[in-house]
Design an enzyme around this catalytic site. Structure first.
Site, short mmCIF file in Angstrom:
data_model
loop_
_atom_site.label_atom_id
_atom_site.label_comp_id
_atom_site.label_asym_id
_atom_site.label_seq_id
_atom_site.Cartn_x
_atom_site.Cartn_y
_atom_site.Cartn_z
N HIS A 838 19.57 13.08 -1.40
CA HIS A 838 19.39 11.91 -2.27
C HIS A 838 20.25 11.96 -3.52
O HIS A 838 20.70 10.95 -4.01
CB HIS A 838 17.93 11.79 -2.70
N PRO A 887 11.23 7.00 2.13
CA PRO A 887 9.81 7.21 1.83
C PRO A 887 9.25 6.08 0.98
O PRO A 887 9.95 5.55 0.11
CB PRO A 887 9.79 8.54 1.07
N ASP A 889 5.13 4.96 -0.61
CA ASP A 889 4.10 5.63 -1.40
C ASP A 889 3.04 6.17 -0.47
O ASP A 889 2.99 5.84 0.72
CB ASP A 889 3.50 4.68 -2.43
N MET A 890 2.12 6.99 -0.98
CA MET A 890 1.18 7.70 -0.12
C MET A 890 0.06 6.80 0.38
O MET A 890 -0.76 7.25 1.19
CB MET A 890 0.60 8.91 -0.86
N HIS A 913 17.02 4.74 -1.34
CA HIS A 913 16.46 6.05 -1.00
C HIS A 913 14.95 6.09 -1.02
O HIS A 913 14.35 7.09 -0.66
CB HIS A 913 17.01 7.12 -1.94
#
Length: 990
Positions: A838, A887, A889-890, A913
């Site tokens: 990244h 990615p 968030d959780m 990213h």
């Protein structure tokens, strides 16, 4: 952000036109809906700033996950011509560590200002700092200023001397083990303090101290300027140096104040009888004289070299005749303009013992910090050093200021010392009566007397004297005074403990508690039984004193300055480190000194990627065991701030990690060779050079290999929820409800330190190569320069460290799965789909405006996105393009994309990213107050474990943009294509 002018190029693309000194336009990828939030941040201005950098090709680019970063925006991409362009650490990735706004920062001139109030004029600041390798204090310019809401928890640190500072968890403090982040420290650890506190800053007025008439008057006093053009020459010389008129607020005055003070002590001004040429001599130790010489140069004058010679002395005193030799060191400044200006400010010319003079009257109207400069330089020459006495070596002798005068000038000497006493009174330092005694008979038969001004030895007065005024131009005395201040404060702390115990003993006795029980409950290291007995039965005529267990000053000095030399620093122990609620902005500097530090409240203070793994398991097989699996992962993979790995590396092994990356990890049993094909650069960046990595970076990185870290780094177990491109999904080996793992982490403190080290290098390079910057945080060097090449060599070491780090975590992830699912790893089939970096700068071949060229592409919080057929992607993916891992968030989802041809045409092969933060960590924690985030996520079927509750609160789903909007923007722009959506089942956070 009203000054930002936007031109809409498409529904997903906006351009900030080239204007002023911009060398290219800036472009932002965003939908109109997203643009409002993006413009509310300072990141678009950072994209504009990047467009000013030399050699930029095409555009300064910002992905839709753009947000504020150091220098470059996070989500920023820029390519630079390798021949004419630059490389910048801020374009690769660098974290900011901050202090509370009321933190007082120590200036090189000995005054303090809060870091918040320095926002307006930080560019002109000159701060006190430390040259660690040289073991002495130094000065540094400020290269950048930061103000933001905290992204990490905020702590209050308290030492055994009662000193406090409030800082973010990631702010580094100087310790015996180097710079260590605050959250990695604990009670009992030692941190470096610079006990000198100075005085608060006060703006001086513009009162004129010296003008042309003053120069003419002083020249006439010395029979110079009456005839000829001497006056005109001197006036021209002073004006050329911008020294006339000299005002109270002139930027040069602080240097004149120090030099003036020293001349009153160990300096002499002479005007030759013939031509009246002025010469000023300075006497002292070589290292101190070099400091004075530097200040003379700063004023625009040329000092001589330092002369050294053996001097033979014979002195006849009232008591005896003494004869001795000593080596004398001195330098001179030859020039009437220098000497005349000093004389105009009030310095005596000629033999100081045989004339009357007084403290310059204008000095009494100056701000305290200016008075301090004069006094501290005078004291550096004339005041006695801090010295402990008495049988226990606990107390200090009264400081003494001596002055030699011929008999007929005794009253003039007394007047001068009375003026010094009056100045000291303004700092809270009390003085005793002035005494004198016959000292010696001179060669001409005259008698010299020594006058002595005795200063108070009360603790408060000594703290004010050494802690507020201190010494200039005398490094040894300054360092000793700093130790004395720390000793006195430590001593005062022990006295408080004893007084508190004495009061508690009397109170317990009044309640009927038995004496033995009182002794047992109150006794401690510094409170013994005898002390308590005296408090109960003998009463106390005086306040408590330290006991015999307390260290003598000499013992304290040896321990407190171990390995610190004459730096002025001392070691203090932390007695409390507590996380505190904090609802204010925090601040930080970037400084020019290569050791990147400054003094705040007396304390010396100063890269990532993602891997996707896919298994042969399905959601049905794993979901029932997700809590057990997350706990196993949390156990196997070290997480959190300051987390340490299980691998012990010698320096030679660490250097192998720097050069071999993931290949080193596999060679040492962490994973399989098959992984390498699916890691960017096959897990190893060539041309990494460990010789370009500092010892400090190695020390930070060595214990952190194989750790997840903290912040937005995570390990997530999820499943394939949707497939958008069946052909690409099949090529990647992805199918519906398949179990996946995302590992998001970087090079830990190793990469951070590499960046920090080279920011200092690049700050100097900017001046060396004549580069003009709109923001000093963009410090850089030409790619082809020695500095640029050194940084590339060190940065590649950090990238390889990150490759090895993720490879080790992948290995332990497989072990955890095997243990919980109770199947051999080969049946779980947890293979690497792809791994991308990244934060990176790489040399790549690109076509721009029809021309093939080699460029240095900076991707900061951005991902490489090469299309199908590109030679730098795995053979298995040649027909679809490079996998891109985004990615979220959780609490929501992540995405798998593939690179598209549009990325090569528009963004130098780059795309977004991640989701990008929508709120600061501070705001996220505030939003999470009163909520149980773990429970909220568990109700959604997501089990989360973190190193602390604060870590999880900082990463709440609302803290991030909706990653689907970010991904859709990139998809619409044609710089990457959607393949699959992944949803989380479990996650571990640092």
């Amino acid at each position: 952000m009203s000054e930002i002018k936007l031109k809409k190029l498409a529904d997903y693309l906006w351009e900030i036109p080239q204007e002023g000194n911009m060398l290219a336009p800036a472009r932002i990828y965003a939908t109109e809906k997203m643009l409002k939030d993006i413009l509310a941040d300072n990141a678009p201005q950072q994209a504009v700033n990047v467009a000013h950098l030399p050699g930029i090709v095409g555009y300064s680019l910002a992905m839709p996950d753009i947000h504020w970063g150091y220098g470059f925006p996070i989500g920023g991409v820029a390519a630079f011509d390798v021949n004419s362009g630059v490389i910048s650490p801020g374009g690769v990735g660098y974290d900011i560590n901050c202090l509370a706004g009321d933190t007082r920062v120590l200036s090189a001139h000995g005054y303090t200002r809060t870091i918040a109030e320095m926002e307006i004029d930080w560019q002109s600041a000159n701060l006190r700092c430390q040259a660690f390798n040289a073991n002495h204090d130094a000065e540094t310019k400020v290269m950048g200023y930061l103000k933001r809401w905290p992204n990490t928890p905020v702590y209050r640190l308290t030492t055994d001397t009662g000193d406090e500072i409030i800082a973010t968890a990631d702010h580094p403090f100087w310790t015996p083990d180097g710079m260590i982040e605050l959250r990695r420290l604990k009670a009992g650890d030692r941190v470096a303090r610079y006990p000198f506190e100075g005085v608060p800053y006060e703006s001086p007025d513009d009162k004129t101290l010296v003008d042309e008439a003053d120069i003419a008057r002083v020249l006439a006093l010395h029979n110079k300027g009456v005839s000829g053009n001497a006056l005109a020459q001197i006036l021209n010389q002073l004006k050329e140096r911008q020294l006339l008129p000299l005002r109270m607020n002139s930027p040069q005055l602080p240097y004149w104040l120090k030099i003036l003070g020293y001349v009153f002590g160990d300096g002499t001004i002479y005007f030759n009888g013939g031509d009246g040429k002025g010469t000023t001599w300075f006497y002292g130790e070589p290292e101190d004289l070099e400091t004075i010489r530097a200040d003379v140069v700063a004023l625009g004058f040329t000092p001589s070299r330092i002369y050294s010679r053996e001097r033979h002395h014979r002195i006849t005193t009232t008591y005896d005749e003494y004869e001795f030799k000593r080596r004398e060191h001195a330098f001179k400044v030859v020039g009437s303009s220098f000497a005349i200006l000093l004389a105009a400010l009030g310095a005596p010319a000629g033999n100081k013992a045989a004339q009357n003079y007084s403290v310059p009257s204008w000095l009494f109207e100056a701000p305290l910090w200016q008075q301090r400069l004069f006094l501290a330089a005078f004291f550096g020459a004339e005041l006695s050093s801090p010295r402990a006495f008495d049988e226990h070596n606990y107390n200090f002798t009264p400081p003494v200021l001596s002055l030699n005068k011929r008999e007929s000038y005794l009253e003039g000497g007394r007047t001068f010392l009375e003026g010094i006493s009056r100045l000291l009174d303004g700092f809270g330092v009390k003085t005793n009566t002035i005494s004198h005694r016959r000292e010696q008979t001179n060669k001409d038969g005259s008698i010299s007397y020594r006058l002595r001004l005795i200063l108070s030895s009360q603790t408060e007065c000594l703290l004010y004297l050494w802690g507020r005024i201190g010494f200039e131009y005398n490094r040894k005395r300054r360092a000793l005074a700093n130790v004395a201040v720390a000793y006195l404060k430590s001593k005062a702390g022990i006295v408080k403990i004893r007084e508190k115990a004495a009061g508690a003993a009397v109170a317990l006795q009044a309640e009927g508690v038995a004496p033995q029980e009182i002794y047992e409950s109150l006794a401690s290291t510094h409170v013994n039984r005898r002390f308590l007995e005296r408090s109960l039965y003998e009463g106390r005529a005086t306040s408590a004193r330290v006991g015999e267990s307390f260290m003598t000053f000499d013992e304290y000095r040896n321990e407190a300055t171990l390995a610190l030399g004459e730096s002025g620093m001392v070691w203090s122990r932390i007695i409390r480190l507590e996380e505190i609620p904090f609802n204010e902005e925090v601040y930080d500097f970037t400084v020019a000194h290569p050791d990147h530090n400054f003094v705040a409240n007396g304390f010396v203070v100063s890269n990532c990627g993602v891997r996707l793994m896919a298994s042969s398991l399905t959601r049905d097989e794993v979901e029932p065991k997700i809590q057990e699996l997350v706990k196993a992962l949390f156990h196997h993979v070290p997480t959190g701030v300051g987390s340490k790995g299980n691998v012990k590396l010698a320096q030679k092994e660490l250097e192998e990690v720097m050069t071999k990356g993931a290949k080193w990890a596999i060679k040492n049993g962490y994973g399989d060779k098959d992984d390498l094909e699916f890691i960017e650069e096959n897990g190893q960046m060539d041309d990494a050079d460990p010789n370009k990595v500092s010892k400090k970076a190695s020390e930070r990185g060595r214990p952190q290999l194989g750790t997840l870290g903290s912040g937005n780094h995570f390990l997530e177990v999820g499943y394939v929820a949707q497939i958008f491109n069946a052909r690409a999904a099949e090529a990647l080996g992805l199918f519906k409800d398949q179990i996946t793992v995302i590992i998001h982490c970087g090079s830990r403190g190793f990469g951070h330190q590499v960046c920090e080290d080279y920011i200092g290098v690049m700050d100097k390079a900017v001046h060396k190569y004549g580069i003009t910057l709109p923001d000093r945080q963009l410090c850089c060097a030409p790619v082809s320069s020695p500095e640029g090449q050194s940084y590339l060599g060190a940065m590649r070491c950090a990238i390889n460290f990150a490759f090895a780090n993720r490879q080790m975590i992948a290995h332990w992830t497989r072990e955890a799965f095997s243990k919980v699912i109770n199947k051999a790893p080969k049946y779980i089939g947890l293979r690497t789909v792809y791994e991308v970096a990244h934060n990176i700068a790489k040399m790549e071949e690109h076509v721009f405006e029809g021309k093939q060229m080699t460029v240095c592409v900076h991707r900061k919080g951005a991902t490489r996105a090469f299309p199908a057929g590109h030679p730098h992607i795995p053979e298995a993916y040649q027909e679809i393009g490079q996998p891109v891992l985004i990615p979220g968030d959780m609490g929501r989802y992540s995405y798998v994309l593939i690179g598209a041809e549009g990325a090569m045409e528009q963004t130098f092969g780059s795309t977004c990213h991640g989701a990008g933060r929508a709120m600061s960590r501070h705001k996220a924690k505030k939003t999470a107050q009163g909520r149980n985030i773990n429970r909220e996520l568990l109700e959604k079927g997501i089990y989360v474990m973190g190193a602390s509750k604060g870590t999880i609160d900082e990463e709440i789903p609302e803290a991030y943009k909706d990653v689907s909007e970010v991904v859709d923007t990139c998809h619409l722009a044609g710089i990457s294509r959607k393949v699959a959506q992944l949803r989380p089942l479990g996650c571990i956070k640092g």
